[in-house]
Design an enzyme around this catalytic site. Structure first.
Site, PDB file in Angstrom:
ATOM      1  N   ASP A  11       0.661  -1.202   0.150  1.00  0.00           N
ATOM      2  CA  ASP A  11       0.368   0.133   0.152  1.00  0.00           C
ATOM      3  C   ASP A  11       0.986   1.409   0.136  1.00  0.00           C
ATOM      4  O   ASP A  11       1.964   1.456   0.687  1.00  0.00           O
ATOM      5  CB  ASP A  11      -0.769  -0.009   1.139  1.00  0.00           C
ATOM      6  N   SER A  12       0.538   2.236  -0.453  1.00  0.00           N
ATOM      7  CA  SER A  12       0.707   3.587   0.213  1.00  0.00           C
ATOM      8  C   SER A  12       1.464   3.616   1.181  1.00  0.00           C
ATOM      9  O   SER A  12       2.785   4.574   1.542  1.00  0.00           O
ATOM     10  CB  SER A  12       0.210   4.574  -0.669  1.00  0.00           C
ATOM     11  N   CYS A  74      -3.632  -1.483  -2.101  1.00  0.00           N
ATOM     12  CA  CYS A  74      -4.588  -0.108  -2.303  1.00  0.00           C
ATOM     13  C   CYS A  74      -5.303   0.537  -2.977  1.00  0.00           C
ATOM     14  O   CYS A  74      -5.089   0.431  -4.737  1.00  0.00           O
ATOM     15  CB  CYS A  74      -3.286   1.146  -2.440  1.00  0.00           C
ATOM     16  N   GLU A 153      -1.758   7.366   9.220  1.00  0.00           N
ATOM     17  CA  GLU A 153       0.029   7.124   8.938  1.00  0.00           C
ATOM     18  C   GLU A 153       0.556   7.308  10.139  1.00  0.00           C
ATOM     19  O   GLU A 153       1.352   6.754  10.751  1.00  0.00           O
ATOM     20  CB  GLU A 153       0.171   8.247   7.757  1.00  0.00           C
ATOM     21  N   CYS A 185     -11.203   2.983   1.063  1.00  0.00           N
ATOM     22  CA  CYS A 185      -9.771   3.384   0.990  1.00  0.00           C
ATOM     23  C   CYS A 185      -8.884   2.304   2.045  1.00  0.00           C
ATOM     24  O   CYS A 185     -10.126   2.550   3.495  1.00  0.00           O
ATOM     25  CB  CYS A 185      -9.280   5.118   1.276  1.00  0.00           C
ATOM     26  N   HIS A 187      -6.958   2.088   4.487  1.00  0.00           N
ATOM     27  CA  HIS A 187      -6.622   3.080   5.419  1.00  0.00           C
ATOM     28  C   HIS A 187      -7.455   3.498   6.254  1.00  0.00           C
ATOM     29  O   HIS A 187      -7.732   3.647   7.648  1.00  0.00           O
ATOM     30  CB  HIS A 187      -6.067   4.692   5.488  1.00  0.00           C
TER      31      HIS A 187
END
Ligand code: DGL
Length: 265
Positions: A11-12, A74, A153, A185, A187
Protein backbone atom coordinates in the site's frame (compact mmCIF):
# COMPACT_ATOMS: atom_id res chain seq x y z
CA UNK A 1 6.25 -21.05 -7.33
CA UNK A 2 6.14 -22.71 -3.94
CA UNK A 3 3.27 -23.16 -1.51
CA UNK A 4 5.49 -22.08 1.35
CA UNK A 5 6.38 -18.73 -0.27
CA UNK A 6 4.91 -15.64 1.38
CA UNK A 7 2.01 -13.50 0.21
CA UNK A 8 3.26 -10.08 -0.98
CA UNK A 9 1.09 -7.12 -0.11
CA UNK A 10 1.60 -3.39 -0.41
CA UNK A 11 0.00 0.00 0.00
CA UNK A 12 1.09 3.62 -0.11
CA UNK A 13 1.53 3.23 3.64
CA UNK A 14 -0.06 1.34 6.50
CA UNK A 15 -3.61 1.16 5.06
CA UNK A 16 -3.07 -2.22 3.42
CA UNK A 17 -2.61 -3.69 6.90
CA UNK A 18 -6.42 -3.68 7.09
CA UNK A 19 -6.36 -6.14 4.19
CA UNK A 20 -3.45 -8.14 5.63
CA UNK A 21 -5.39 -8.49 8.89
CA UNK A 22 -8.40 -9.99 7.09
CA UNK A 23 -6.33 -12.37 4.95
CA UNK A 24 -4.38 -13.46 7.98
CA UNK A 25 -7.62 -14.10 9.93
CA UNK A 26 -8.98 -16.23 7.12
CA UNK A 27 -5.70 -17.93 6.23
CA UNK A 28 -3.66 -18.25 9.45
CA UNK A 29 -1.29 -20.69 7.80
CA UNK A 30 0.01 -18.01 5.39
CA UNK A 31 2.94 -15.69 5.96
CA UNK A 32 3.31 -12.22 4.51
CA UNK A 33 5.76 -9.70 3.21
CA UNK A 34 4.19 -6.28 3.65
CA UNK A 35 5.57 -3.12 2.10
CA UNK A 36 4.45 0.32 3.22
CA UNK A 37 5.58 2.83 0.59
CA UNK A 38 5.52 5.50 3.27
CA UNK A 39 8.11 7.73 1.57
CA UNK A 40 5.60 8.28 -1.25
CA UNK A 41 2.39 8.41 0.79
CA UNK A 42 -0.27 9.59 0.08
CA UNK A 43 -0.64 8.30 -3.48
CA UNK A 44 -4.13 9.72 -3.98
CA UNK A 45 -3.07 13.31 -4.56
CA UNK A 46 -0.23 12.57 -7.00
CA UNK A 47 -0.29 12.36 -10.81
CA UNK A 48 -1.50 8.99 -12.08
CA UNK A 49 1.70 8.35 -14.06
CA UNK A 50 3.80 8.81 -10.93
CA UNK A 51 1.69 6.38 -8.88
CA UNK A 52 1.73 3.87 -11.72
CA UNK A 53 5.53 3.98 -11.76
CA UNK A 54 5.68 3.47 -7.98
CA UNK A 55 3.17 0.64 -8.18
CA UNK A 56 5.34 -1.17 -10.72
CA UNK A 57 8.58 -0.55 -8.78
CA UNK A 58 7.07 -1.80 -5.55
CA UNK A 59 5.63 -4.89 -7.29
CA UNK A 60 9.08 -5.58 -8.71
CA UNK A 61 10.56 -5.34 -5.20
CA UNK A 62 8.07 -7.88 -3.83
CA UNK A 63 8.44 -10.22 -6.78
CA UNK A 64 12.22 -10.28 -6.28
CA UNK A 65 11.59 -11.43 -2.71
CA UNK A 66 9.87 -14.50 -4.12
CA UNK A 67 6.24 -13.91 -3.15
CA UNK A 68 3.66 -16.36 -4.54
CA UNK A 69 0.87 -13.80 -5.02
CA UNK A 70 0.67 -10.00 -4.93
CA UNK A 71 -2.12 -8.08 -3.24
CA UNK A 72 -2.32 -4.46 -4.37
CA UNK A 73 -3.96 -3.32 -1.13
CA UNK A 74 -4.45 0.27 -2.23
CA UNK A 75 -7.39 1.63 -4.20
CA UNK A 76 -5.32 4.50 -5.58
CA UNK A 77 -2.57 2.15 -6.82
CA UNK A 78 -5.22 -0.07 -8.43
CA UNK A 79 -6.71 2.92 -10.26
CA UNK A 80 -3.28 3.98 -11.47
CA UNK A 81 -1.63 0.70 -12.35
CA UNK A 82 -3.42 -2.59 -11.63
CA UNK A 83 -3.77 -3.45 -15.33
CA UNK A 84 -0.09 -2.74 -15.96
CA UNK A 85 0.94 -4.83 -12.94
CA UNK A 86 -1.10 -7.76 -14.31
CA UNK A 87 0.45 -7.40 -17.75
CA UNK A 88 4.06 -6.99 -16.63
CA UNK A 89 3.98 -9.61 -13.86
CA UNK A 90 1.91 -12.15 -15.73
CA UNK A 91 3.54 -15.12 -13.98
CA UNK A 92 2.40 -14.05 -10.49
CA UNK A 93 -1.29 -13.95 -9.53
CA UNK A 94 -2.28 -10.37 -8.69
CA UNK A 95 -5.30 -9.31 -6.64
CA UNK A 96 -6.54 -5.73 -6.47
CA UNK A 97 -9.05 -3.88 -4.33
CA UNK A 98 -12.06 -1.74 -5.18
CA UNK A 99 -14.69 0.14 -3.16
CA UNK A 100 -17.41 -2.23 -1.91
CA UNK A 101 -20.22 -0.89 -4.10
CA UNK A 102 -21.53 -4.31 -5.04
CA UNK A 103 -22.35 -5.36 -1.45
CA UNK A 104 -23.56 -1.82 -0.73
CA UNK A 105 -26.02 -2.11 -3.61
CA UNK A 106 -27.30 -5.39 -2.17
CA UNK A 107 -27.43 -4.32 1.46
CA UNK A 108 -28.76 -0.76 1.43
CA UNK A 109 -32.29 -0.52 2.80
CA UNK A 110 -33.20 2.99 1.64
CA UNK A 111 -31.12 3.07 -1.57
CA UNK A 112 -28.81 5.85 -0.34
CA UNK A 113 -25.14 4.94 -0.33
CA UNK A 114 -22.20 7.10 0.67
CA UNK A 115 -18.66 6.48 -0.58
CA UNK A 116 -15.63 7.87 1.20
CA UNK A 117 -12.41 7.57 -0.81
CA UNK A 118 -9.39 9.43 -2.13
CA UNK A 119 -9.78 11.91 -4.97
CA UNK A 120 -7.94 9.63 -7.34
CA UNK A 121 -10.19 6.65 -6.62
CA UNK A 122 -13.37 8.67 -7.13
CA UNK A 123 -12.13 10.18 -10.39
CA UNK A 124 -10.80 6.92 -11.85
CA UNK A 125 -12.31 4.82 -14.59
CA UNK A 126 -12.58 1.81 -12.27
CA UNK A 127 -14.98 3.77 -10.08
CA UNK A 128 -17.12 4.95 -13.06
CA UNK A 129 -17.37 1.33 -14.15
CA UNK A 130 -18.47 0.31 -10.63
CA UNK A 131 -21.12 3.06 -10.63
CA UNK A 132 -22.41 1.89 -14.02
CA UNK A 133 -22.66 -1.66 -12.69
CA UNK A 134 -23.97 -1.11 -9.16
CA UNK A 135 -25.32 2.44 -9.17
CA UNK A 136 -28.65 1.61 -10.78
CA UNK A 137 -31.75 1.81 -8.60
CA UNK A 138 -29.77 3.47 -5.81
CA UNK A 139 -28.27 6.91 -5.26
CA UNK A 140 -24.54 7.07 -4.61
CA UNK A 141 -23.11 10.14 -2.86
CA UNK A 142 -19.33 10.43 -3.03
CA UNK A 143 -17.03 12.30 -0.72
CA UNK A 144 -13.29 12.73 -1.23
CA UNK A 145 -11.51 12.77 2.12
CA UNK A 146 -8.04 14.33 1.89
CA UNK A 147 -6.11 14.24 5.15
CA UNK A 148 -7.52 11.00 6.54
CA UNK A 149 -4.73 8.86 5.10
CA UNK A 150 -2.14 11.13 6.75
CA UNK A 151 -3.89 10.82 10.13
CA UNK A 152 -3.88 7.01 9.95
CA UNK A 153 -0.22 7.13 8.87
CA UNK A 154 0.47 9.06 12.07
CA UNK A 155 -1.45 6.47 14.12
CA UNK A 156 -4.10 9.10 14.95
CA UNK A 157 -7.11 6.82 14.56
CA UNK A 158 -9.12 8.55 17.25
CA UNK A 159 -9.11 11.84 19.15
CA UNK A 160 -10.34 15.33 18.56
CA UNK A 161 -8.47 16.18 15.34
CA UNK A 162 -9.47 12.95 13.63
CA UNK A 163 -13.11 13.16 14.67
CA UNK A 164 -13.24 16.78 13.57
CA UNK A 165 -12.02 16.00 10.06
CA UNK A 166 -14.27 12.94 9.85
CA UNK A 167 -17.28 15.04 10.82
CA UNK A 168 -16.48 17.46 8.00
CA UNK A 169 -16.66 14.60 5.48
CA UNK A 170 -19.45 12.57 7.02
CA UNK A 171 -21.97 15.28 7.86
CA UNK A 172 -22.79 16.08 4.20
CA UNK A 173 -23.35 12.35 3.58
CA UNK A 174 -25.48 11.96 6.70
CA UNK A 175 -27.52 14.98 5.57
CA UNK A 176 -28.42 12.92 2.48
CA UNK A 177 -29.75 10.20 4.82
CA UNK A 178 -27.31 7.49 3.66
CA UNK A 179 -27.83 4.15 5.41
CA UNK A 180 -24.70 2.49 3.98
CA UNK A 181 -21.18 3.88 3.87
CA UNK A 182 -18.47 2.39 1.68
CA UNK A 183 -14.95 2.87 3.02
CA UNK A 184 -13.21 3.16 -0.35
CA UNK A 185 -9.66 3.42 0.92
CA UNK A 186 -7.80 0.68 2.78
CA UNK A 187 -6.70 3.14 5.47
CA UNK A 188 -10.27 3.89 6.55
CA UNK A 189 -11.21 0.60 8.30
CA UNK A 190 -8.79 1.71 11.04
CA UNK A 191 -11.08 4.71 11.53
CA UNK A 192 -14.22 2.55 11.82
CA UNK A 193 -14.75 3.10 15.58
CA UNK A 194 -14.51 6.89 15.12
CA UNK A 195 -16.74 6.76 12.03
CA UNK A 196 -19.33 4.62 13.86
CA UNK A 197 -19.36 7.12 16.70
CA UNK A 198 -20.32 9.88 14.25
CA UNK A 199 -22.67 7.91 11.98
CA UNK A 200 -24.47 5.95 14.68
CA UNK A 201 -25.60 2.33 14.60
CA UNK A 202 -28.05 2.77 11.71
CA UNK A 203 -25.35 3.30 9.08
CA UNK A 204 -23.77 0.12 7.77
CA UNK A 205 -20.01 0.42 7.16
CA UNK A 206 -18.55 -1.66 4.34
CA UNK A 207 -14.96 -2.29 3.36
CA UNK A 208 -13.36 -4.80 1.03
CA UNK A 209 -11.04 -6.64 3.42
CA UNK A 210 -13.12 -9.80 3.83
CA UNK A 211 -13.92 -10.05 0.12
CA UNK A 212 -10.23 -9.68 -0.78
CA UNK A 213 -9.35 -12.35 1.77
CA UNK A 214 -11.87 -14.77 0.24
CA UNK A 215 -10.63 -13.99 -3.25
CA UNK A 216 -7.04 -14.61 -2.11
CA UNK A 217 -8.06 -17.98 -0.66
CA UNK A 218 -9.83 -18.89 -3.91
CA UNK A 219 -6.88 -17.96 -6.12
CA UNK A 220 -4.32 -19.75 -3.91
CA UNK A 221 -6.55 -22.83 -3.88
CA UNK A 222 -6.99 -22.77 -7.63
CA UNK A 223 -3.23 -22.41 -8.23
CA UNK A 224 -2.45 -25.05 -5.58
CA UNK A 225 -0.49 -22.44 -3.62
CA UNK A 226 -2.25 -22.61 -0.24
CA UNK A 227 0.28 -22.62 2.59
CA UNK A 228 0.00 -25.11 5.43
CA UNK A 229 2.45 -23.86 8.05
CA UNK A 230 0.87 -21.75 10.79
CA UNK A 231 2.95 -19.27 12.82
CA UNK A 232 5.28 -18.36 9.95
CA UNK A 233 7.37 -15.22 10.23
CA UNK A 234 5.90 -12.13 8.57
CA UNK A 235 8.22 -9.44 7.23
CA UNK A 236 7.37 -5.74 7.23
CA UNK A 237 9.20 -3.22 5.06
CA UNK A 238 8.87 0.51 4.64
CA UNK A 239 10.40 3.09 2.36
CA UNK A 240 9.85 5.69 5.10
CA UNK A 241 11.55 6.36 8.42
CA UNK A 242 11.62 3.12 10.43
CA UNK A 243 11.33 4.90 13.77
CA UNK A 244 8.06 6.57 12.70
CA UNK A 245 6.48 3.67 10.84
CA UNK A 246 7.26 0.89 13.35
CA UNK A 247 5.10 2.16 16.24
CA UNK A 248 2.17 2.77 13.88
CA UNK A 249 2.32 -0.74 12.39
CA UNK A 250 2.58 -2.18 15.91
CA UNK A 251 -0.41 -0.14 17.03
CA UNK A 252 -2.64 -0.92 14.04
CA UNK A 253 -1.95 -4.65 14.23
CA UNK A 254 -1.92 -4.65 18.04
CA UNK A 255 1.38 -6.51 17.87
CA UNK A 256 4.12 -4.90 19.95
CA UNK A 257 7.00 -7.06 18.75
CA UNK A 258 6.87 -6.32 15.02
CA UNK A 259 10.19 -5.17 13.57
CA UNK A 260 10.15 -3.11 10.39
CA UNK A 261 12.91 -3.23 7.80
CA UNK A 262 14.11 -0.58 5.38
CA UNK A 263 13.11 -1.20 1.77
CA UNK A 264 15.46 0.09 -0.87
CA UNK A 265 12.98 0.68 -3.63
N1 DGL B 1 -4.80 2.99 1.18
C1 DGL B 1 -4.83 3.75 -0.06
C2 DGL B 1 -6.12 3.49 -0.81
O1 DGL B 1 -6.77 2.49 -0.58
C3 DGL B 1 -4.51 5.16 0.25
C4 DGL B 1 -4.22 5.94 -0.95
C5 DGL B 1 -3.32 7.10 -0.78
O2 DGL B 1 -2.18 6.93 -0.36
O3 DGL B 1 -3.79 8.17 -1.10
O4 DGL B 1 -6.49 4.23 -1.69
Amino acid sequence: MSQTAPIGIFDSGVGGLSILREISNLLPEEKFIYLADSAHCPYGIKPVAQIRERTLEVTQFLSELGVKIIIVACNSACVAGLDQVRTLFADIPVIGVEPALKPAHNLTRNGKIGVLATNLTLKGERFSTLIKKYGTGVTVFTQAAPGLVELVEAGAIDGYQTENLLRQYLEPLLAKAIDTLVLGCTHYPFLSPAIKKICGPEVLLLDTGKAVAKQTARVLEEKKLRGDQPNGQNLFYTTGPISTVTPVIRKLLASPNIEVLAASV
